[in-house]
Design a protein around this motif. Sequence first.
Motif, PDB file in Angstrom:
ATOM      1  N   GLN A  33      60.026   8.697 -20.579  1.00  0.00           N
ATOM      2  CA  GLN A  33      60.914   9.071 -21.676  1.00  0.00           C
ATOM      3  C   GLN A  33      60.242   8.754 -23.002  1.00  0.00           C
ATOM      4  O   GLN A  33      59.671   7.664 -23.181  1.00  0.00           O
ATOM      5  N   VAL A  34      60.290   9.709 -23.924  1.00  0.00           N
ATOM      6  CA  VAL A  34      59.710   9.532 -25.251  1.00  0.00           C
ATOM      7  C   VAL A  34      60.553   8.502 -26.009  1.00  0.00           C
ATOM      8  O   VAL A  34      61.764   8.643 -26.127  1.00  0.00           O
ATOM      9  N   ARG A  35      59.901   7.455 -26.525  1.00  0.00           N
ATOM     10  CA  ARG A  35      60.594   6.386 -27.250  1.00  0.00           C
ATOM     11  C   ARG A  35      60.374   6.445 -28.754  1.00  0.00           C
ATOM     12  O   ARG A  35      61.211   5.993 -29.514  1.00  0.00           O
ATOM     13  N   TRP A  36      59.213   6.946 -29.188  1.00  0.00           N
ATOM     14  CA  TRP A  36      58.953   7.089 -30.629  1.00  0.00           C
ATOM     15  C   TRP A  36      57.968   8.227 -30.845  1.00  0.00           C
ATOM     16  O   TRP A  36      57.216   8.581 -29.951  1.00  0.00           O
ATOM     17  N   VAL A  37      58.016   8.802 -32.028  1.00  0.00           N
ATOM     18  CA  VAL A  37      57.124   9.907 -32.411  1.00  0.00           C
ATOM     19  C   VAL A  37      56.602   9.625 -33.816  1.00  0.00           C
ATOM     20  O   VAL A  37      57.373   9.242 -34.696  1.00  0.00           O
ATOM     21  N   LYS A  38      55.282   9.808 -34.011  1.00  0.00           N
ATOM     22  CA  LYS A  38      54.701   9.604 -35.342  1.00  0.00           C
ATOM     23  C   LYS A  38      53.404  10.397 -35.467  1.00  0.00           C
ATOM     24  O   LYS A  38      52.454  10.150 -34.727  1.00  0.00           O
ATOM     25  N   GLY A  40      51.775  13.340 -34.727  1.00  0.00           N
ATOM     26  CA  GLY A  40      50.953  13.856 -33.649  1.00  0.00           C
ATOM     27  C   GLY A  40      50.746  12.910 -32.483  1.00  0.00           C
ATOM     28  O   GLY A  40      49.924  13.166 -31.602  1.00  0.00           O
ATOM     29  N   THR A  41      51.462  11.808 -32.477  1.00  0.00           N
ATOM     30  CA  THR A  41      51.399  10.862 -31.362  1.00  0.00           C
ATOM     31  C   THR A  41      52.817  10.476 -30.956  1.00  0.00           C
ATOM     32  O   THR A  41      53.761  10.640 -31.722  1.00  0.00           O
ATOM     33  N   PHE A  42      52.930   9.981 -29.735  1.00  0.00           N
ATOM     34  CA  PHE A  42      54.227   9.473 -29.293  1.00  0.00           C
ATOM     35  C   PHE A  42      54.042   8.405 -28.226  1.00  0.00           C
ATOM     36  O   PHE A  42      53.012   8.340 -27.562  1.00  0.00           O
ATOM     37  N   GLY A  43      55.041   7.561 -28.103  1.00  0.00           N
ATOM     38  CA  GLY A  43      55.035   6.502 -27.103  1.00  0.00           C
ATOM     39  C   GLY A  43      56.061   6.797 -26.032  1.00  0.00           C
ATOM     40  O   GLY A  43      57.068   7.454 -26.289  1.00  0.00           O
ATOM     41  N   VAL A  44      55.790   6.328 -24.819  1.00  0.00           N
ATOM     42  CA  VAL A  44      56.690   6.588 -23.707  1.00  0.00           C
ATOM     43  C   VAL A  44      57.043   5.301 -22.971  1.00  0.00           C
ATOM     44  O   VAL A  44      56.328   4.302 -23.069  1.00  0.00           O
ATOM     45  N   GLN A  45      58.132   5.374 -22.263  1.00  0.00           N
ATOM     46  CA  GLN A  45      58.531   4.329 -21.322  1.00  0.00           C
ATOM     47  C   GLN A  45      58.614   5.002 -19.962  1.00  0.00           C
ATOM     48  O   GLN A  45      59.205   6.085 -19.832  1.00  0.00           O
ATOM     49  N   PHE A  46      57.994   4.396 -18.950  1.00  0.00           N
ATOM     50  CA  PHE A  46      58.092   4.939 -17.604  1.00  0.00           C
ATOM     51  C   PHE A  46      59.431   4.506 -17.027  1.00  0.00           C
ATOM     52  O   PHE A  46      59.684   3.319 -16.845  1.00  0.00           O
ATOM     53  N   THR A  47      60.297   5.469 -16.756  1.00  0.00           N
ATOM     54  CA  THR A  47      61.651   5.149 -16.303  1.00  0.00           C
ATOM     55  C   THR A  47      61.839   5.351 -14.806  1.00  0.00           C
ATOM     56  O   THR A  47      62.766   4.780 -14.229  1.00  0.00           O
ATOM     57  N   LYS A  48      60.976   6.155 -14.175  1.00  0.00           N
ATOM     58  CA  LYS A  48      61.026   6.329 -12.721  1.00  0.00           C
ATOM     59  C   LYS A  48      59.604   6.429 -12.200  1.00  0.00           C
ATOM     60  O   LYS A  48      58.857   7.332 -12.577  1.00  0.00           O
ATOM     61  N   ILE A  49      59.247   5.483 -11.340  1.00  0.00           N
ATOM     62  CA  ILE A  49      57.913   5.480 -10.744  1.00  0.00           C
ATOM     63  C   ILE A  49      58.031   4.882  -9.345  1.00  0.00           C
ATOM     64  O   ILE A  49      58.709   3.873  -9.144  1.00  0.00           O
ATOM     65  N   HIS A  50      57.388   5.515  -8.385  1.00  0.00           N
ATOM     66  CA  HIS A  50      57.403   5.040  -6.999  1.00  0.00           C
ATOM     67  C   HIS A  50      56.696   3.683  -6.951  1.00  0.00           C
ATOM     68  O   HIS A  50      55.697   3.468  -7.652  1.00  0.00           O
TER      69      HIS A  50
END
Length: 70
Positions: A33-38, A40-50
């Motif tokens: 899930q995208v958590r921040w945008v700035k 041309g870049t963005f940060g993510v949080q992995f919300t579902k991973i095996h």
Amino acid sequence: MIETDRPVVVGATFECRIYVPGLDWPLRIDEAQVRWVKAGTFGVQFTKIHPDEEAKLKRVIAGLNEELDA
């Protein structure tokens, strides 16, 4: 942080693959899930991973940390 030339919206979710040198297959993240945008870049949080993929990701991160400490 991920670089992109496409528009991204905070809160958007997506499935992704992370290609890591030395691994035969890419890491599969079932949902990020995208958590921040700035600028041309963005940060993510992995919300579902095996669990197996999470273990591989942790090994990759530990290896990167070892390289930084060397």
